[in-house]
Design a protein around this motif. Structure first.
Motif, mmCIF file in Angstrom:
data_model
loop_
_atom_site.group_PDB
_atom_site.id
_atom_site.type_symbol
_atom_site.label_atom_id
_atom_site.label_comp_id
_atom_site.label_asym_id
_atom_site.label_seq_id
_atom_site.Cartn_x
_atom_site.Cartn_y
_atom_site.Cartn_z
ATOM 1 N N LEU A 396 0.836 -1.200 0.000
ATOM 2 C CA LEU A 396 0.000 0.000 0.000
ATOM 3 C C LEU A 396 0.874 1.255 0.000
ATOM 4 O O LEU A 396 0.589 2.225 -0.722
ATOM 5 N N ALA A 399 2.121 1.743 -3.510
ATOM 6 C CA ALA A 399 1.098 2.312 -4.389
ATOM 7 C C ALA A 399 0.959 3.811 -4.157
ATOM 8 O O ALA A 399 0.841 4.595 -5.109
ATOM 9 N N SER A 403 1.806 6.676 -6.982
ATOM 10 C CA SER A 403 0.792 7.626 -7.462
ATOM 11 C C SER A 403 1.187 9.061 -7.136
ATOM 12 O O SER A 403 1.013 9.960 -7.962
ATOM 13 N N GLU A 414 -1.460 -2.210 -8.673
ATOM 14 C CA GLU A 414 -1.244 -2.419 -7.237
ATOM 15 C C GLU A 414 -2.497 -2.040 -6.457
ATOM 16 O O GLU A 414 -2.950 -2.792 -5.565
ATOM 17 N N TYR A 415 -3.099 -0.894 -6.767
ATOM 18 C CA TYR A 415 -4.331 -0.489 -6.077
ATOM 19 C C TYR A 415 -5.461 -1.487 -6.336
ATOM 20 O O TYR A 415 -6.255 -1.801 -5.437
ATOM 21 N N ARG A 416 -5.571 -1.990 -7.559
ATOM 22 C CA ARG A 416 -6.646 -2.929 -7.875
ATOM 23 C C ARG A 416 -6.482 -4.231 -7.090
ATOM 24 O O ARG A 416 -7.448 -4.769 -6.536
ATOM 25 N N CYS A 436 -8.880 2.187 -2.013
ATOM 26 C CA CYS A 436 -8.029 1.647 -3.081
ATOM 27 C C CYS A 436 -8.754 1.674 -4.421
ATOM 28 O O CYS A 436 -8.140 1.953 -5.453
ATOM 29 N N GLN A 439 -8.613 5.249 -5.623
ATOM 30 C CA GLN A 439 -7.291 5.596 -6.151
ATOM 31 C C GLN A 439 -7.036 4.928 -7.499
ATOM 32 O O GLN A 439 -6.414 5.519 -8.385
ATOM 33 N N ALA A 440 -7.530 3.701 -7.681
ATOM 34 C CA ALA A 440 -7.379 3.030 -8.974
ATOM 35 C C ALA A 440 -8.113 3.803 -10.069
ATOM 36 O O ALA A 440 -7.596 3.975 -11.184
ATOM 37 N N CYS A 443 -6.155 6.826 -10.975
ATOM 38 C CA CYS A 443 -5.033 6.456 -11.853
ATOM 39 C C CYS A 443 -5.513 6.308 -13.293
ATOM 40 O O CYS A 443 -4.854 6.775 -14.232
#
Length: 532
Positions: A396, A399, A403, A414-416, A436, A439-440, A443
């Protein structure tokens, strides 16, 4: 602003001005430590309104410079230094000095360029963009003034990341009518105030290729707003209407690049390059080769006619004798494999790394933090497993570092994976699983995957809003991103409705001075000016 002879931080002496623009000045300078000439870009101190804003601008400037420095391509001048100067209270970027001709001068002196020359310039820019977008870095202000043709014909793209720095106070900038990007080359989504993605740079490339082939800008106008309105609403005149000798396939490519909807443009810089290849000159290593005379214009086709050629010899110089053959190198035995550490040793090391990485991220040393985490996770995952509690925490952190450092392409998977892990371990609606996934989606938006990002934000909102309410912090952030992406993809009426509603809720929940509230207000103000 600085004057000739000034020294930046006692190291970079400013020797002569090169150019001046809305963001600041570019100087030829001298690095007294390494005894070399450099270029120094100095950002105007008036860009920031107060000290707090100046500090935010300086932090963004350093962050963008670090990201730009990761573009490893000869078509991007190397970044040597970036900081804020304590004596002059100005931001500066020290980079490789490029000797050549601005693309704008080439267009002005030559008018419409031969097809092969225009295509050679565009193809080299595509090559640079393919490397930049892989980082990913979006230029946001691609124009002839930011492109140089060096003496050997190679094309250099300047000022990556500079435009992004000035997003610090978007409200004040738009209140005076200023937008990121030069309006003659500005894609419709930036005119509307949406997020710039890789497709935005491709639109600007299309504007430049149009001008290289015709000698005219895509959309003329008596004012910036008239030109920007054309970018949003007017179909461009085909190149072949102005220049019939341009191949039909090349004309189609230009119109494809100039599509109003970013998702209707070519898939990427590599695809554009592939479509330009048939119009490039064939390699001819035996052809005569020489640098342009003093004051002469360089030839952008040379890198294709003489690929990987050495620098041309001075006139009359004789070829040298070939170098002697290199002696054979002795064989080396393969090194033995290292012994794997014990579980206890690894867990102790992970705890130390977690503390170290926290400090690195706090100091904005994101690439270094990600590198430290890469090294330790490469050893920890095979031994402890990807789902080990300490490993998950470091993943985490990695990630987050990726980012924050702008490496959204690596941060996304990584977030996924972490979202799936937290959903299974803590529940699909747990805080960390939702964060997460958020954040994905961010991205994806940064990578230009607007449709997928919009769908993921909308799906998240259907999970968050019924439970937490429309004025929950995450719900507000999701609603703002949805409005921004609707605007970016051209769904203006729906974007206006959504942004109006979220702005009212942001003002009620967080106050009118909160950055999110100001951002929503700025987007609505842009929409209002576009409607007028």
């Amino acid at each position: 602003m600085p004057t000739q002879g000034d020294r930046i931080r006692g190291r970079y002496e400013l020797t002569r001005p090169i150019s001046s623009g809305g963001m600041g000045q570019v100087w030829q300078g001298y690095d007294i430590v390494l005894d070399r000439q450099v270029a120094v870009k100095v950002i105007r101190p008036g860009v920031a309104a107060d000290r707090l804003e100046a500090e935010e601008l300086a932090a963004r400037f350093r962050r963008e410079a670090r990201i730009t420095a990761r573009i490893e391509h000869p078509g991007v001048p190397a970044v040597f230094d970036a900081d804020i100067d304590g004596d002059h209270e100005q931001l500066y970027l020290v980079m490789q000095l490029v000797r050549g001709v601005p693309l704008g001068d080439l267009i002005e002196e030559e008018g419409p360029l031969p097809v092969a020359t225009a295509v050679a310039v565009a193809a080299q820019i595509c090559t640079v963009l393919s490397y930049a977008h892989a980082v990913p870095v979006i230029h946001r202000d691609l124009k002839p003034g930011n492109v140089m043709v060096a003496e050997d014909g190679s094309v250099k793209v300047l000022d990556f990341g500079i435009a992004a720095v000035l997003r610090t106070d978007t409200t004040r900038l738009t209140a005076t009518g200023r937008r990121l990007g030069t309006c003659a080359y500005m894609p419709p989504e930036q005119v509307r105030g949406g997020v710039a993605g890789p497709a935005s740079d491709l639109y600007s490339l299309g504007c430049m290729l149009y001008e290289l082939l015709t000698g005219h800008r895509v959309f003329p106008g008596d004012s910036d707003y008239e030109v920007m309105d054309h970018h949003v609403r007017t179909a461009p005149q085909p190149v072949r209407d102005l220049r019939p000798d341009v191949p039909a396939a090349l004309d189609d490519l230009v119109l494809h690049l100039l599509a109003k909807n970013p998702e209707e443009r070519p898939a990427g810089a590599q695809d554009v390059h592939d479509r330009l290849v048939p119009f490039l000159p064939a390699p001819d290593p035996a052809a005569a080769d020489a640098l342009p005379p003093p004051g002469g214009l360089p030839d952008p086709t040379r890198p294709y006619r003489r690929p990987l050629a050495p620098r041309p010899r001075p006139d009359g110089a004789a070829p040298r004798r070939p170098a002697p053959a290199r002696p054979a190198q002795p064989d080396h035995q393969a090194p033995s494999l290292p012994t794997l550490p014990s579980v206890e040793e690894l867990e102790d090391e992970l705890a130390e790394v977690a503390e170290h990485v926290e400090i690195l991220i706090e100091e904005e040393r994101y690439a270094q933090a990600a590198g430290v985490l890469d090294e330790v996770l490469d050893r920890a995952v095979p031994c402890l497993g990807a789902a080990h509690r300490d490993v998950v925490e470091l993943r985490l952190s990695r990630a987050v570092a990726l980012s924050l450092g702008g490496d959204h392409r690596r941060a996304l998977p990584e977030y996924r994976e972490l979202a799936d892990h937290f959903a299974a371990a803590e529940g699909p609606d747990s805080e960390r699983a939702l964060l997460c996934r958020q954040q994905a989606a961010l991205c994806r938006a940064q990578l230009g995957e607007s449709t997928v990002a919009l769908r993921e934000f909308q799906e998240l909102l259907t999970r968050v809003a019924p439970v937490r309410g429309d004025r929950d912090q995450m719900a507000l952030e999701l609603r703002l991103e949805i409005g921004r992406l609707l605007l970016y993809t051209g769904r203006v009426a729906e974007a206006r409705r959504r942004l109006g509603a979220v702005h009212a809720d942001l003002a009620a929940a967080l106050g009118p001075g909160d950055p999110l509230t100001r951002e929503a207000a700025d987007l609505l103000a842009r929409l209002g000016r576009d409607r007028a």
